[in-house]
Write a protein that holds these residues in place. Structure first.
Motif, mmCIF file in Angstrom:
data_model
loop_
_atom_site.group_PDB
_atom_site.id
_atom_site.type_symbol
_atom_site.label_atom_id
_atom_site.label_comp_id
_atom_site.label_asym_id
_atom_site.label_seq_id
_atom_site.Cartn_x
_atom_site.Cartn_y
_atom_site.Cartn_z
ATOM 1 N N LEU A 82 52.565 29.420 -0.946
ATOM 2 C CA LEU A 82 51.526 28.646 -0.275
ATOM 3 C C LEU A 82 51.219 29.288 1.072
ATOM 4 O O LEU A 82 52.126 29.451 1.908
ATOM 5 N N VAL A 83 49.960 29.661 1.286
ATOM 6 C CA VAL A 83 49.535 30.299 2.527
ATOM 7 C C VAL A 83 48.535 29.389 3.218
ATOM 8 O O VAL A 83 47.414 29.179 2.724
ATOM 9 N N PHE A 84 48.942 28.838 4.360
ATOM 10 C CA PHE A 84 48.051 27.970 5.122
ATOM 11 C C PHE A 84 47.297 28.777 6.167
ATOM 12 O O PHE A 84 47.726 29.871 6.568
ATOM 13 N N ALA A 85 46.187 28.242 6.627
ATOM 14 C CA ALA A 85 45.320 28.956 7.568
ATOM 15 C C ALA A 85 46.021 29.245 8.883
ATOM 16 O O ALA A 85 45.651 30.190 9.593
ATOM 17 N N ASP A 86 47.030 28.455 9.216
ATOM 18 C CA ASP A 86 47.744 28.674 10.475
ATOM 19 C C ASP A 86 48.872 29.697 10.347
ATOM 20 O O ASP A 86 49.619 29.930 11.295
ATOM 21 N N ALA A 87 49.019 30.309 9.190
ATOM 22 C CA ALA A 87 50.093 31.286 8.971
ATOM 23 C C ALA A 87 49.765 32.616 9.628
ATOM 24 O O ALA A 87 48.600 32.947 9.884
ATOM 25 N N LEU A 95 52.132 38.583 7.808
ATOM 26 C CA LEU A 95 53.392 38.184 7.196
ATOM 27 C C LEU A 95 53.153 37.637 5.795
ATOM 28 O O LEU A 95 53.876 37.981 4.844
ATOM 29 N N ALA A 96 52.136 36.799 5.653
ATOM 30 C CA ALA A 96 51.842 36.201 4.348
ATOM 31 C C ALA A 96 51.502 37.272 3.321
ATOM 32 O O ALA A 96 51.928 37.202 2.159
ATOM 33 N N VAL A 97 50.744 38.271 3.736
ATOM 34 C CA VAL A 97 50.390 39.368 2.834
ATOM 35 C C VAL A 97 51.640 40.158 2.448
ATOM 36 O O VAL A 97 51.831 40.519 1.279
ATOM 37 N N ASP A 98 52.501 40.416 3.427
ATOM 38 C CA ASP A 98 53.751 41.122 3.119
ATOM 39 C C ASP A 98 54.572 40.353 2.090
ATOM 40 O O ASP A 98 55.137 40.937 1.156
ATOM 41 N N LEU A 99 54.656 39.033 2.261
ATOM 42 C CA LEU A 99 55.404 38.210 1.316
ATOM 43 C C LEU A 99 54.781 38.282 -0.078
ATOM 44 O O LEU A 99 55.486 38.345 -1.087
ATOM 45 N N VAL A 102 46.140 29.922 -1.478
ATOM 46 C CA VAL A 102 45.693 30.248 -0.131
ATOM 47 C C VAL A 102 44.652 29.231 0.333
ATOM 48 O O VAL A 102 43.727 28.889 -0.422
ATOM 49 N N GLU A 103 44.793 28.762 1.554
ATOM 50 C CA GLU A 103 43.792 27.851 2.116
ATOM 51 C C GLU A 103 42.433 28.554 2.134
ATOM 52 O O GLU A 103 42.324 29.715 2.542
ATOM 53 N N ALA A 128 54.110 29.897 3.769
ATOM 54 C CA ALA A 128 53.732 30.626 4.976
ATOM 55 C C ALA A 128 52.880 29.708 5.845
ATOM 56 O O ALA A 128 51.776 29.314 5.451
ATOM 57 N N THR A 129 53.403 29.357 7.001
ATOM 58 C CA THR A 129 52.688 28.484 7.930
ATOM 59 C C THR A 129 53.235 28.696 9.332
ATOM 60 O O THR A 129 54.404 29.047 9.508
#
Length: 488
Positions: free
Chosen positions: A264-269, A273-277, A297-298, A417-418
């Motif tokens: 789960l990727v939120f806009a505040d992440a 980092l989220a892409v790496d994960l 992804v949000e 990811a947040t």
């Protein structure tokens, strides 16, 4: 003439079973093939139901003495096994890479050191395993962990030795004897483990290794009346068969099964980092049960996330896993490759779009794939692919994100990811998963419980949870008086 020993990347590996402290041949064999180039490694002893039963008999015969062995001595032997693993780390790494196609650098730097750690951890945990006595109306309650008996451990092909020793080490530490049945697609390092354990002084019959097809020897192992524990890592359909087989004797089971985990990727992440994960989910060619294959992804950041993902994934090198530069190796078997390709082709036919990948490459390699335009009820979203295939969906609200994340029959893991700590706490509390990672992935500690919810598994192992499974817990209640003799 059947050759009993193989030379694999310069390492000698015995192709026979290990039963009762001796090498045992079979009249028939099966061919072990390297996924790197499709070449035959050699012929492996193909176990029969009679040999499976012989392994259980050997484990049963060895059990009383091993169960009675003092904890400190069991721990010493397990540390000696770990020493042997470390001494032969390079050999284990090159053999396993040849056998299952995972990255050699990962085997050298992470996987094989973890194998040794598995033995050391459970040896040390055994020595501090304790429960404080407590009183009930003056009576003393004392909790003890009694060895349960012969244990059948059935392990998968994607991380053969690490996942085998995740089971073998606590079972042996608990005082149980073991029959290990490795996956037929990657049997070699289990054979080397038998040699290492014998050299470390593990008594004959305490660890037995039987190779072959589950369809031929599985029932002989899992339905045997002398087996006291069964631990299995693999698919849900196979787990159902094992559970049905074990039911006749109510043999306790620990099952670590499939997953369809979300990221789960939120806009505040932190988007980098989220892409790496997300890109990390291609590890081991996507052949990881814990992989977060459903990226949620949000919607307000989905376009930017996708752009960065495509750029990052484009930097991956897919090729020979023995090469230092390789990031992704091959798929282990043609049957698995066909399964992966079938999932993707059906998804594309149903309207999905391949942002990257979506096709086979030369040999047993499948291109890292990201699919968009998928629906929540589609096969590609609901079923485990077990390959380098990710899907991307968007959400608008936190409630929608949680709903999508939980909307499968699985519940093995989840990644979040947040940048909002309060949101992380809210969302993780609502996710159905045995493990949740927040702004990280694949951080594993053997002190923590591990297992899945729903159809991702039954039970937990790790730390004291492993000993709770591999032992019969006993509570002894003693009256405060009534002794005719007391020797202090």
């Amino acid at each position: 003439m059947i050759e009993h020993t193989l030379t694999v990347a310069g390492v000698t590996v015995d192709a026979r079973h290990w039963i009762g402290g001796e090498r045992v041949a079979s009249a028939e064999t099966f061919t072990d093939v390297s996924p790197i180039d499709g070449r035959a490694i050699g012929e492996i002893a193909r176990g029969t139901p009679a040999q499976a039963a012989a392994a259980v008999a050997a484990a049963k015969a060895a059990f009383p003495a091993w169960a009675a062995t003092p904890r400190a001595e069991r721990a010493r032997i397990l540390h000696a096994v770990a020493d042997g693993v470390e001494k032969r780390l390079e050999e284990l790494a090159v053999v396993e890479t040849t056998d299952n196609g995972a990255l050699l650098r990962s085997h050298r730097r992470g996987v094989m050191p973890r194998v040794a750690h598995n033995f050391r951890f459970f040896a040390d945990w055994l020595l501090k395993l304790d429960h404080e006595d407590f009183e009930t109306r003056g009576h003393t309650n004392h909790v003890s962990w009694d060895p349960a008996g012969p244990s059948v451990l059935i392990t998968p092909w994607n991380a053969p030795l690490m996942l085998a020793t995740w089971k073998v080490a606590p079972a042996l530490a608990a005082g149980n004897t073991v029959v290990l049945k490795p996956a037929e697609w990657s049997p070699l390092t289990a054979s080397l483990l038998a040699d290492i354990a014998a050299e470390a002084g593990l008594p004959a019959g305490v660890l037995n290794v039987v190779q072959g097809y589950g369809s031929e020897i599985g029932d002989a192992l899992t339905s045997h009346p002398d087996v006291r524990r069964i631990s299995f890592t693999g698919s849900v359909p196979t787990a159902r068969r094992i559970a049905a087989s074990a039911a006749a004797h109510l043999t306790p089971l620990s099952l670590e099964l499939g997953g369809k985990s979300p990221l789960l990727v939120f806009a505040d992440a932190d988007l980098d980092l989220a892409v790496d994960l997300a890109v990390e989910q291609y590890d081991n060619a996507g052949q990881v049960c814990l992989a977060a294959t459903r990226i949620l992804v949000e919607d307000s950041v989905a376009e930017e996330f996708t752009r960065r993902f495509v750029e990052k994934a484009g930097q991956l090198t897919q090729g020979d896993p023995r090469e230092e530069a390789a990031d992704i190796g091959p798929t282990i078997h043609p049957r698995q490759l066909e399964k992966i390709d079938g999932f993707v082709r059906r998804a594309l036919d149903a309207g999905a779009r391949a942002v990257i990948g979506g096709h086979r490459k030369d040999g047993r390699y499948y291109a890292p794939t990201l699919l968009t335009g998928v629906t929540q009820d589609s096969e590609i979203v609901q079923e485990e692919v077990f390959g380098p295939v990710l899907t991307l969906q968007t959400f608008t609200t936190e409630d929608e994100a949680v709903r999508l994340a939980n909307d499968t029959r699985f519940g093995l893991a989840a990644t979040l990811a947040t940048g909002d700590r309060a949101r992380a706490e809210r969302v993780t509390a609502r996710l159905v998963a045995g493990t949740v990672w927040v702004n990280c992935f694949f951080v594993r500690d053997l002190r923590a419980p591990f297992g899945g919810s729903r159809q991702s598994g039954v039970g937990r192992e790790g730390g004291s949870w492993s000993f709770d499974f591999y032992c019969d817990l006993k509570n002894t209640v003693t009256a405060p008086n009534g002794w005719s003799q007391d020797h202090g």
